[in-house]
Design a protein around this motif. Structure first.
Motif, short mmCIF file in Angstrom:
data_model
loop_
_atom_site.label_atom_id
_atom_site.label_comp_id
_atom_site.label_asym_id
_atom_site.label_seq_id
_atom_site.Cartn_x
_atom_site.Cartn_y
_atom_site.Cartn_z
N UNK A 269 0.83 -1.21 0.00
CA UNK A 269 0.00 0.00 0.00
C UNK A 269 0.86 1.26 0.00
N UNK A 270 1.99 1.21 0.70
CA UNK A 270 2.86 2.40 0.76
C UNK A 270 3.55 2.66 -0.57
N UNK A 271 3.97 1.59 -1.25
CA UNK A 271 4.56 1.75 -2.59
C UNK A 271 3.52 2.34 -3.54
N UNK A 272 2.28 1.82 -3.48
CA UNK A 272 1.22 2.35 -4.34
C UNK A 272 0.99 3.83 -4.07
N UNK A 273 1.06 4.22 -2.81
CA UNK A 273 0.87 5.62 -2.43
C UNK A 273 2.01 6.48 -2.95
N UNK A 274 3.24 6.00 -2.80
CA UNK A 274 4.40 6.75 -3.28
C UNK A 274 4.37 6.88 -4.81
N UNK A 275 3.94 5.81 -5.47
CA UNK A 275 3.85 5.87 -6.94
C UNK A 275 2.77 6.87 -7.36
N UNK A 276 1.64 6.84 -6.67
CA UNK A 276 0.54 7.76 -6.96
C UNK A 276 1.00 9.21 -6.83
N UNK A 277 1.85 9.48 -5.87
CA UNK A 277 2.32 10.84 -5.63
C UNK A 277 3.49 11.24 -6.52
N UNK A 278 3.95 10.31 -7.37
CA UNK A 278 5.06 10.61 -8.26
C UNK A 278 6.42 10.61 -7.57
N UNK A 279 6.52 9.96 -6.42
CA UNK A 279 7.76 9.95 -5.66
C UNK A 279 8.68 8.80 -6.06
N UNK A 280 8.13 7.77 -6.69
CA UNK A 280 8.93 6.67 -7.22
C UNK A 280 8.41 6.32 -8.61
N UNK A 281 9.26 5.64 -9.38
CA UNK A 281 8.87 5.19 -10.71
C UNK A 281 8.77 3.67 -10.72
#
Length: 344
Positions: A269-281
């Motif tokens: 869930x945290x990876x999905x959140x970071x991806x949603x925010x454009x913080x990771x690719x």
């Protein structure tokens, strides 16, 4: 000398105990009656309504403890599944558990639930209540090792949601789904550090968030209403921007239960959140550390997908599980505490 059970009356339950990153998993080998239901979700409802006393036996004292976690293997209605599983804990039955999937992947190969293990990696399809999860188990020379799994579609449900917490006032949280719904908050908003603060203080803050979100935010999931509930709150160190440095968090779930691992579904869930925010690719691997034990999982978004109207990602989480023992429990009928108890 073979260890035999003492003379007794009543039922027996056999289990294999494992841990992933310090978080226990008690896997039921035998002793459960038939679990009825045409689907894994139906089976989850059945055990909750008809067999919950056995969850109490295995999870609660004197055989378990407040933070025990369990897995009951069941038949799956999905032809491609090697096994179905129901997860249990101090409050009930979760829909997804990443640390358990990592342990079950290794268990499934070692206990020959997979017909033809392959090297260097054996795929194990595990049907969790949230859906089919594909695990990949290191396998060489007859020995199993690390496990990675591909999540069900994970997505950010809502970001920057303001909730009013009893004792803390207004706090802004994010809510994300990784097989279960979690609220995410930087622990510094409470003046806390996930690696140094007292566990009791972290639990109090996380529980206040969970209670507020449950009462003030309505969740929904495109696949099933059975999935539309907040499982817990994850306090983080706030380091969400991509970095080679590990980022720490502590998950408090169910009835104020503390996860000793980095939390597999929480990492999802945290990876999905970071991806949603454009913080990771895509395919940028991050290391997630448990604030409780220092144990680590890795996680990365590997594919964009959809979950209903939500933009989602498939997340790969990897870790290592270990065996801790095998137990046979008895339930003597004249034992007034045969179903166990919890100290809060």
């Amino acid at each position: 000398m073979e260890m035999k059970l003492p003379p007794h009356e009543g039922g027996e339950l056999s289990v294999v105990d494992m841990h992933t990153g310090g978080e226990p998993l008690r896997i039921v080998l035998s002793g459960y009656p038939e679990v009825k239901g045409d689907t894994v979700l139906a089976k989850r409802r059945y055990v909750r309504e008809h067999l919950d006393h056995l969850r109490r036996v295995l999870m609660f004292e004197p055989r378990g403890h407040y933070d025990m976690y369990g897995a009951l293997i069941v038949d799956s209605e999905i032809p491609d599944a090697d096994l179905g599983v129901l997860f249990m804990h101090n409050e009930g039955y979760s829909t997804m558990c990443g640390h358990a999937v990592i342990a079950l992947g290794r268990f499934a190969v070692d206990y020959k639930l997979v017909k033809e293990p392959k090297s260097p990696e054996t795929q194990v399809n595990i049907h969790c209540p949230c859906g089919l999860v594909k695990a990949f188990v290191e396998h060489s020379g007859g020995k199993t090792g690390g496990v990675r799994f591909l999540s069900v579609p994970a997505f950010a449900f809502a970001t920057d949601v303001t909730v009013t917490l009893e004792g803390f006032g207004d706090v802004m949280v994010d809510i994300s789904y990784g097989g279960a719904f979690y609220a995410f908050v930087d622990a510094q908003k409470f003046g806390l550090d996930v690696t140094k603060s007292r566990t009791r203080d972290l639990v109090d803050a996380a529980t206040a968030v969970t209670n507020a979100v449950k009462s003030q935010v309505k969740l929904h999931h495109p696949a099933s209403d059975d999935l539309a509930f907040l499982y817990g709150t994850i306090l983080t160190d706030g380091k969400d921007d991509y970095s080679l440095e590990a980022t720490a968090n502590v998950c408090v779930f169910a009835e104020a239960q503390v996860d000793r691992s980095p939390t597999g579904s929480g990492v999802t869930a945290r990876v999905a959140l970071q991806y949603h925010k454009g913080l990771i690719r895509l395919n940028q691997t991050r290391t997630f550390q448990s604030g409780a034990t220092g144990s680590q999982f890795t996680g990365k978004a590997v594919e964009e997908t959809k979950c209903g109207d939500f933009k989602a990602v498939v997340v790969e989480v990897a870790g290592r599980a270990f065996y801790t023992g095998v137990s046979r429990f008895v339930q003597e009928p004249d034992d007034k505490l045969t179903q166990g108890f919890l100290l809060k």
